[in-house]
Enzyme design. Structure first.
Site, PDB file in Angstrom:
ATOM      1  N   ASP A 134       0.858  -1.184   0.000  1.00  0.00           N
ATOM      2  CA  ASP A 134       0.000   0.000   0.000  1.00  0.00           C
ATOM      3  C   ASP A 134       0.889   1.227   0.000  1.00  0.00           C
ATOM      4  OD1 ASP A 134      -2.612   1.447   0.340  1.00  0.00           O
ATOM      5  OD2 ASP A 134      -1.650   2.045   2.225  1.00  0.00           O
ATOM      6  N   GLU A 161      -1.788  -1.405  -6.123  1.00  0.00           N
ATOM      7  CA  GLU A 161      -2.943  -0.663  -6.604  1.00  0.00           C
ATOM      8  C   GLU A 161      -2.594   0.069  -7.893  1.00  0.00           C
ATOM      9  OE1 GLU A 161      -5.956   1.001  -3.347  1.00  0.00           O
ATOM     10  OE2 GLU A 161      -3.910   1.593  -2.944  1.00  0.00           O
ATOM     11  N   ASP A 188      -3.095   1.508   6.951  1.00  0.00           N
ATOM     12  CA  ASP A 188      -2.180   1.136   5.872  1.00  0.00           C
ATOM     13  C   ASP A 188      -1.904  -0.366   5.850  1.00  0.00           C
ATOM     14  OD1 ASP A 188      -2.028   3.833   5.220  1.00  0.00           O
ATOM     15  OD2 ASP A 188      -0.313   4.173   6.538  1.00  0.00           O
TER      16      ASP A 188
END
Length: 380
Positions: free
Chosen positions: A151, A237, A319
């Site tokens: 992340d 992501e 996170d």
């Protein structure tokens, strides 16, 4: 010449015409052109022709070609007759032999092209393109035990699903005070003076130093992630970095973190070392989903760095929970689509339809008595 020909006659001058014109007329008019390698001049004309072609192909996405400033980065290409001597530590290009150079590292292969560039701080660099027989290693099938979710953020640059955290050094923020001072001194110098040029170089060198610090940190992090023998699959992501910079409150911090550069480095290093890279959909609720029971916390704010699941009562670090969910979403991807940017089979943030509609379209549907969800149902 290209601008005048298009304005007056709506005519586009091609690359071959300009090359012949340069040989017959421009070199006779400007003697200094004969001091430059002819192939470098031809490559500059090809770049000019490519810039105009890209502009007319999509005038909205690509801007009109601009003249480069002498104070910005300059570069030229040498496509042939280049040589690197590691014993003498010299570089040879057409019309300039045995240039002393600090060589970065040795290489084995055929030298194809050499691009010489001048930075705004006054430093020269040569980038050598080499043709080698190296091949990318094959990747192994993804396995949950050898997978890692990452992340990205601003407070912590990268948080891994195994608990590792890589901090954000915030190099620009640390150097802002001195940068502002040097820019003030530059603004007070008389334009065209030698002192102004000296002040400009000081500003450029500080900006280059900050950029080098940022690149060095990113290279160290991506090297550590791709050289972990226990990790053969990395899930990330698909961040919209350009859209994130439109938030004026976070734009400077996002650009200082260089999330786009992080993704670029990680992508090519994964190819180099045979690591799977799986990108999940940017709309996946990685931060809002409870990793324990699957509850979607729709009211999560950006300022909340930790939250408690109202269903199972589990306390989550924002996170770390996001990194673990990214790993879970990534492993659900189809084998034929691994490494591509794609939506993953997971619930959306607020179960909204994926087709985004403009405000005008929503108002029109409301006037007609048809809501968004009703219109979607009518299409099924």
């Amino acid at each position: 010449m290209k601008i005048t020909a298009y304005k007056e006659r709506k005519e586009t001058l091609g690359n071959v015409y300009l090359t012949n014109l340069m040989k017959s007329e421009l070199k006779a008019e400007h003697e200094w052109l004969s001091e430059v390698n002819s192939q470098s001049l031809q490559s500059a004309l090809r770049n000019l022709d490519t810039a105009y072609t890209n502009f007319f192909r999509n005038t909205k996405a690509v801007g009109f070609p601009r003249f480069k400033s002498r104070k910005d980065r300059q570069s030229f290409l040498c496509p042939q007759h280049c040589r690197v001597d590691f014993e003498k530590a010299t570089l040879t290009i057409p019309k300039a032999k045995d240039i002393p150079a600090v060589l970065h590292r040795r290489f084995k292969g055929t030298v194809k092209t050499v691009t010489v560039s001048l930075t705004p701080s006054g430093r020269y660099f040569a980038s050598v393109l080499v043709d080698t027989d190296m091949q990318e290693p094959p990747t192994s099938a993804p396995h949950p035990e050898a997978s890692l979710g990452i992340d990205l953020g601003i407070k912590s640059l990268a948080v891994c699903s195994d608990g590792r955290r890589f901090g954000n050094p915030k190099n620009l923020q640390k150097g802002l005070e001195r940068l502002a001072m040097l820019q003030r001194r530059l603004s007070r110098k008389q334009r065209g003076s030698a002192n102004r040029n000296k002040a400009r170089i000081k500003v450029a060198r500080l900006q280059e130093y900050i950029a080098n610090q940022r690149k060095d940190n990113l290279h160290k992090i991506t090297h550590a992630l791709t050289h972990d023998s226990q990790v053969r699959t990395i899930c990330m992501e698909d961040l919209n970095v350009k859209g994130m910079t439109r938030n004026h409150h976070l734009a400077q911090a996002v650009e200082d973190a260089s999330l786009g550069m992080f993704l670029t480095q990680l992508a090519y290093k994964c190819r180099w070392y045979g690591v799977n890279l799986i990108k999940i959909d940017r709309f996946a609720p990685s931060s809002k989903k409870c990793g324990n029971c699957g509850y979607i916390y729709k009211g999560l704010k950006l300022s909340e760095r930790s939250w408690t699941c109202p269903e199972c009562g589990t306390r989550h670090d924002r996170d770390l929970n996001a990194a673990r969910n990214i790993k879970e979403f990534g492993l659900k991807a189809l084998p034929t689509e691994r490494g591509k940017v794609k939506p993953v089979d997971c619930p959306l943030v607020d179960e909204r339809p994926r087709v985004l509609k403009s405000n005008g379209r929503k108002k029109q549907e409301k006037r007609e008595g048809i809501g968004i969800f009703e219109a979607d149902k009518s299409l099924v």
